[in-house]
Design a protein around this motif. Structure first.
Motif, short mmCIF file in Angstrom:
data_model
loop_
_atom_site.label_atom_id
_atom_site.label_comp_id
_atom_site.label_asym_id
_atom_site.label_seq_id
_atom_site.Cartn_x
_atom_site.Cartn_y
_atom_site.Cartn_z
N THR A 48 0.91 -1.01 -0.16
CA THR A 48 0.05 -0.09 0.04
C THR A 48 1.06 1.15 0.15
O THR A 48 0.66 2.13 -0.61
CB THR A 48 -0.86 -0.08 1.04
OG1 THR A 48 -1.73 -1.37 1.16
CG2 THR A 48 -1.68 1.38 1.26
N LEU A 49 1.97 1.16 0.75
CA LEU A 49 2.64 2.46 0.89
C LEU A 49 3.66 2.42 -0.43
O LEU A 49 3.61 3.65 -0.76
CB LEU A 49 3.85 2.26 1.95
CG LEU A 49 4.76 3.31 2.39
CD1 LEU A 49 3.73 4.71 2.90
CD2 LEU A 49 5.73 3.22 3.30
N GLY A 50 3.99 1.45 -0.85
CA GLY A 50 4.77 1.67 -2.32
C GLY A 50 3.78 2.18 -3.41
O GLY A 50 4.12 2.87 -4.18
N ARG A 51 2.60 1.50 -3.31
CA ARG A 51 1.74 2.26 -4.33
C ARG A 51 1.25 3.61 -4.32
O ARG A 51 1.08 4.37 -5.36
CB ARG A 51 0.45 1.42 -4.35
CG ARG A 51 0.71 -0.21 -4.68
CD ARG A 51 -0.57 -1.16 -4.52
NE ARG A 51 -1.58 -0.97 -5.67
CZ ARG A 51 -1.52 -1.30 -7.01
NH1 ARG A 51 -0.77 -2.42 -7.21
NH2 ARG A 51 -2.57 -0.92 -7.93
N ILE A 52 1.18 4.20 -2.82
CA ILE A 52 1.00 5.57 -2.82
C ILE A 52 2.35 6.21 -3.46
O ILE A 52 1.98 7.11 -4.06
CB ILE A 52 0.80 5.88 -1.30
CG1 ILE A 52 -0.30 5.17 -0.62
CG2 ILE A 52 1.15 7.28 -1.16
CD1 ILE A 52 -0.57 5.46 0.81
N VAL A 53 3.64 5.72 -2.97
CA VAL A 53 4.69 6.47 -3.55
C VAL A 53 4.76 6.45 -5.07
O VAL A 53 5.01 7.50 -5.98
CB VAL A 53 5.83 5.81 -3.08
CG1 VAL A 53 7.27 6.09 -3.70
CG2 VAL A 53 6.12 6.11 -1.59
N ALA A 54 4.28 5.38 -5.89
CA ALA A 54 4.19 5.22 -7.39
C ALA A 54 2.89 5.75 -7.93
O ALA A 54 2.56 5.63 -8.96
CB ALA A 54 4.21 3.68 -7.75
N GLY A 55 2.08 6.33 -7.23
CA GLY A 55 0.86 7.21 -7.76
C GLY A 55 -0.46 6.41 -8.12
O GLY A 55 -1.32 6.76 -8.69
N LEU A 56 -0.18 4.93 -7.50
CA LEU A 56 -1.43 4.10 -7.80
C LEU A 56 -2.49 3.99 -6.69
O LEU A 56 -3.37 3.48 -7.01
CB LEU A 56 -0.65 2.75 -7.92
CG LEU A 56 0.23 2.51 -8.97
CD1 LEU A 56 0.72 1.08 -9.04
CD2 LEU A 56 -0.45 3.06 -10.47
N HIS A 57 -2.10 4.45 -5.53
CA HIS A 57 -3.18 4.98 -4.49
C HIS A 57 -2.90 6.24 -4.19
O HIS A 57 -1.92 6.64 -3.93
CB HIS A 57 -3.00 3.87 -3.26
CG HIS A 57 -3.45 2.59 -3.55
ND1 HIS A 57 -4.50 1.99 -3.83
CD2 HIS A 57 -2.82 1.50 -2.73
CE1 HIS A 57 -4.50 0.95 -3.94
NE2 HIS A 57 -3.40 0.35 -3.01
N ARG A 58 -4.27 6.71 -3.64
CA ARG A 58 -4.22 8.13 -3.13
C ARG A 58 -4.12 8.08 -1.55
O ARG A 58 -4.72 7.21 -0.90
CB ARG A 58 -5.49 8.79 -3.29
CG ARG A 58 -5.56 10.35 -2.95
CD ARG A 58 -7.04 10.68 -3.70
NE ARG A 58 -6.97 10.75 -5.11
CZ ARG A 58 -6.34 11.95 -5.63
NH1 ARG A 58 -5.97 12.92 -4.96
NH2 ARG A 58 -6.20 12.06 -7.16
N ALA A 59 -3.10 8.68 -1.07
CA ALA A 59 -3.00 8.80 0.72
C ALA A 59 -4.21 9.19 1.07
O ALA A 59 -4.92 10.08 0.63
CB ALA A 59 -1.80 9.34 0.91
N SER A 60 -4.49 8.77 2.47
CA SER A 60 -5.57 9.23 3.31
C SER A 60 -5.10 10.38 3.96
O SER A 60 -6.00 11.20 4.29
CB SER A 60 -6.24 8.26 4.05
OG SER A 60 -6.35 7.00 3.44
N GLY A 61 -3.95 10.46 4.38
CA GLY A 61 -3.36 11.59 5.02
C GLY A 61 -1.85 11.76 5.05
O GLY A 61 -1.24 10.60 4.56
N GLY A 62 -1.53 12.64 5.43
CA GLY A 62 -0.02 12.83 5.40
C GLY A 62 0.55 13.76 4.23
O GLY A 62 -0.30 14.24 3.38
N THR A 63 1.85 13.82 4.15
CA THR A 63 2.39 14.96 3.14
C THR A 63 3.61 14.10 2.31
O THR A 63 4.13 13.25 3.03
CB THR A 63 2.81 16.24 3.43
OG1 THR A 63 4.03 16.03 4.79
CG2 THR A 63 1.82 16.90 4.41
#
Ligand SMILES: Nc1ncnc2c1ncn2[C@@H]1O[C@H](COP(=O)(O)OP(=O)(O)O)[C@@H](O)[C@H]1O
Ligand SMILES: [Mg+2]
Length: 266
Positions: A48-63
């Motif tokens: 999930t974290l990897g996919r957020i970094v790769a733009g495949l998931h949208r983060a729910s919070g944070g910067t």
């Protein structure tokens, strides 16, 4: 400032009356030409974290920033070029109808604006970089071995000259005998390209070979982090110790050394 900076990243999945806090408040820094290994048991939130970094998931919070710019907003072509991903199962990630040549030309055209003879030369260069003969250009993925397929997936990721590559268990689907060679290849390619790697794996022998820093995830949070040798040889956290203890020792010489003395002399 690091190339990639994550601060308080979280991801919550909701659906069917269930809420899963997959990632909870993760901070992570990654520099150019270096590798952070993301380790942790299945379900700890690594992909999930990897996919957020790769733009495949949208983060729910944070910067998150990448090269100083916001990573969580819309992705333009330059961002899509500079962040690439390699998945666990190369066959599933490659279009089965496309020969290798077309698989590699597609990102060159879409992300780097390379066509014709310039793309041709780049395809040859990429095949050479990942150790595949030029004759493989016409092959379909099904006509390649698992190791060769992953080499093609790596070539495709490197085609647009990314600054960051997210690798999600890139060697886990491969036979033991080719794993080491693919890891060595990735290391060599990092020297050549200076790309940063966010390397997700549960294989500690792979972590030993490739990581500069290690981040241990547990239930979506960072349990421990630090330089490779510090985390692997002197873990501070109980969860890290359990994780390392669960790993079978694959190298027979190390297994022999790990045996109690009386067993060795039997
Ligand atoms: N698309 C999704 N929808 C709902 N839950 C998900 C989704 N992706 C992952 N999860 C859940 O998030 C948690 C973390 O999963 P994941 O990031 O795949 O872990 P890992 O890669 O460490 O095995 C798990 O509980 C998983 O079931
Ligand atoms: Mg995963």
């Amino acid at each position: 400032m690091a190339l990639l900076e994550l601060r308080g990243i979280s991801k919550t999945f909701t659906g069917r009356g269930r809420t899963v806090h997959a990632v909870r408040g993760v901070d992570l820094d990654l520099d150019s030409a270096s590798t952070v290994a993301l380790v942790g048991e299945s379900g700890s939130g690594k992909s999930t974290l990897g996919r957020i970094v790769a733009g495949l998931h949208r983060a729910s919070g944070g910067t998150a920033t990448f090269g100083g710019a916001d990573l969580l907003g819309a992705w333009d072509r330059e961002r899509r070029r500079s962040v690439q991903m390699v998945f666990q199962h190369p066959f599933q990630s490659l279009d089965p109808r496309w020969p290798v040549d077309r698989i590699l030309r597609e990102p060159l055209a879409r992300l780097s604006g390379l066509r014709g003879s310039a793309a041709d030369r780049r395809v040859d260069e990429l095949l050479d970089q990942v150790g595949l003969p030029t004759a493989m250009r016409g092959r379909l993925p099904a006509e390649l071995s698992g190791g060769q397929q992953q080499r093609v997936a790596i070539a495709r990721a490197l085609a647009p000259r990314p600054d960051l590559v997210v690798l999600d268990e890139p060697t886990s689907g491969l036979d033991q005998s080719v794993r080491g060679r693919v890891v060595d290849l990735l290391r060599e390619l990092q020297q050549e390209t200076q790309a940063a790697y966010l390397f997700i794996t549960h294989d500690i022998s792979v972590v030993r070979r490739i990581a500069d820093q290690v981040v241990v995830m547990h239930h979506g949070e960072v349990a421990e982090r630090g330089p490779r040798t510090a985390v692997l040889d002197h873990p501070q956290d109980d969860y890290t110790r359990t994780l390392l203890a669960a790993v079978p020792v694959a190298d027979p010489r190390r297994r022999a050394r790990a045996l109690p003395r009386h067993e060795e002399t039997r």
